[in-house]
Design an enzyme around this catalytic site. Structure first.
Site, PDB file in Angstrom:
ATOM      1  N   VAL A  25       0.820  -1.230   0.065  1.00  0.00           N
ATOM      2  CA  VAL A  25       0.240  -0.201  -0.043  1.00  0.00           C
ATOM      3  C   VAL A  25       0.778   1.237  -0.035  1.00  0.00           C
ATOM      4  O   VAL A  25       0.229   2.293  -0.413  1.00  0.00           O
ATOM      5  CB  VAL A  25      -0.870  -0.090   1.077  1.00  0.00           C
ATOM      6  CG1 VAL A  25      -0.461   0.696   2.386  1.00  0.00           C
ATOM      7  CG2 VAL A  25      -2.312   0.590   0.896  1.00  0.00           C
ATOM      8  N   LYS A  26       2.335   1.084   0.342  1.00  0.00           N
ATOM      9  CA  LYS A  26       3.100   2.231   0.134  1.00  0.00           C
ATOM     10  C   LYS A  26       3.551   2.577  -0.993  1.00  0.00           C
ATOM     11  O   LYS A  26       3.146   2.003  -2.152  1.00  0.00           O
ATOM     12  CB  LYS A  26       4.365   1.883   1.352  1.00  0.00           C
ATOM     13  CG  LYS A  26       3.893   1.320   2.727  1.00  0.00           C
ATOM     14  CD  LYS A  26       3.174   2.654   3.595  1.00  0.00           C
ATOM     15  CE  LYS A  26       2.401   2.046   4.754  1.00  0.00           C
ATOM     16  NZ  LYS A  26       3.306   1.504   5.943  1.00  0.00           N
ATOM     17  N   ALA A  27       4.581   3.463  -1.217  1.00  0.00           N
ATOM     18  CA  ALA A  27       4.974   4.295  -2.341  1.00  0.00           C
ATOM     19  C   ALA A  27       5.584   3.029  -3.430  1.00  0.00           C
ATOM     20  O   ALA A  27       5.013   3.149  -4.468  1.00  0.00           O
ATOM     21  CB  ALA A  27       5.915   5.355  -2.363  1.00  0.00           C
TER      22      ALA A  27
END
Ligand SMILES: *Cc1c(COP(=O)(O)O)cnc(C)c1O
Length: 389
Positions: free
Chosen positions: A183-185
């Site tokens: 879900v992060k960059a």
């Protein structure tokens, strides 16, 4: 279903992983070091140590900063539980200072107002939703207390400080941690990174990541069992302190390295979507962006709204359910950590963090990710407009 966040995988990523599977080694090979070098270069730090998760990174960072039994570690109440759990892992006492109402980042003013800074060994500012904290002020306060700064940049890969340098360069901290949860960059499956410019800290992190066994040219602690009669035993290694198995695999690092090549285009699309949301939200009643100021520097991990639910007559639970029935996913980032049962049992009271609490009452993260189309974004805005009016 449109989720609030999602990774983007293309054929280059697939090929990078397949190559590792075909050729090996699956772990402790060159892909780990290549990914470390690539991240260090991207953020402008001297050293980078890849680990199994962002949480493992925070844990090792707390150890490497010398935080231990009897010490205190201060972080933000509006964060994922991992930020403050880092204190608990090393036997230290976590503490919180309130957030700034306009950025939802740790308030430097609240930090300065901490009654006693005795035994505060580390401060963990969290760049919430990707928006960099006031690092100059936080570092100044930390220095005056003799505390280390560890940046929780799980949301902020690619973000920049006001001076234009990248978060992770550790210009205002001893260490910075990143997360590569999908879900992060960028995605590694699971994974994390610690960056630092301090050589001793780097070496300690390398040891702690792998059982506390000596690395590089660490001086031996027990040289008399490392050889005899001038002959060095080639098998010899030393466990010099208690470390962990927090390593990451080459499979994960090959994927993350491939993802990093796309980070700037990921960020550009996120920025564009954020600008479109900002514009559209102006005309949605009871709604505003949760963060203001400096957002052109943000990593734009999340798009968080503040909604005046009381005035709208629609509860947050109702709004989330209504959106879900329209196949729009939303989430609340975060329940203030002091409200978690474990922290309440330790004596924390969420009402002591006035801005954090006020924010929590109104927060809602709406979909933001690279593959979100303009059409989908219009659907999200139209649904909000309809339900809230
Ligand atoms: C995701 C996250 C972490 C933990 O990262 P993992 O890789 O999931 O362990 C820590 N802090 C914040 C603010 C996060 O969002």
């Amino acid at each position: 279903m449109i989720p609030y966040g999602r990774h983007h995988i293309d054929e280059d990523d697939v090929a990078a992983v397949v190559e590792v599977l075909r050729k090996g080694p699956l772990t402790q090979g060159r892909h780990v070091e290549e990914f470390e070098s690539a991240v260090a270069e991207y953020v402008g730090a001297r050293y980078a140590v890849a680990v199994a998760s962002g949480t493992a990174g925070l844990h090792l960072a707390a150890l490497a900063a010398g935080v231990g039994q009897g010490d205190r570690l201060i972080t933000s109440p509006i964060t994922f539980v991992a930020s403050s759990n880092a204190a608990l892992y090393v036997g230290a006492a976590p503490d919180f200072v309130d957030v700034d109402a306009s950025t939802i980042n740790m308030s430097a003013e609240a930090l300065r107002a901490v009654r006693s800074h005795e035994r505060v060994k580390a401060i963990i500012p969290v760049h919430f939703a990707g928006l960099p904290c006031d690092m100059v002020e936080i570092k100044r306060i930390a220095d005056s207390w003799g505390a280390a700064v560890i940046e929780d940049a799980a949301h902020a890969l690619g973000a920049r400080y006001a001076d234009g340098s990248r978060v992770g360069s550790c210009a205002h901290s001893l260490m910075t941690i990143f997360s590569f949860h999908p879900v992060k960059a960028i995605a590694a499956g699971e994974g994390g990174m610690i960056t630092t410019n301090d050589k001793a800290t780097y070496r300690r992190l390398l040891r702690l990541r792998s059982h506390g066994i000596n690395k590089l040219d660490d001086p031996l602690q027990w040289p008399e069992q490392a050889g005899r009669n001038g002959e060095q035993y080639p098998w010899y290694y030393e466990m010099q302190e208690l470390g962990y198995h927090f390593r990451i695999t080459d499979i994960q690092c090959a994927l993350a390295r491939s993802q990093l090549r796309k980070l700037d285009s990921f960020l550009a699309r996120r920025r564009q979507l954020v600008a479109q949301y900002d514009h559209a939200i102006e005309t949605v009643v009871h709604c505003r962006p949760a963060q203001s100021g400096g957002r052109e520097l943000s990593g734009h991990h999340l798009y968080v709204l503040r909604i005046d639910f009381a005035a709208s007559g629609v509860s947050r639970a109702k709004l989330m359910t209504e959106l879900r029935s329209r196949e729009i996913g939303t989430q609340v980032h975060y329940i203030p950590v002091p409200a978690q049962p474990l922290y309440r049992r330790m004596g924390f009271r969420p009402e002591d963090y006035v801005q954090a609490n006020a924010y929590y009452d109104q927060a809602l993260s709406i979909p933001l990710f690279y593959d979100l189309t303009d059409d989908q974004q219009h659907r999200v805005i139209a649904a909000l407009r309809e339900i809230l009016s």
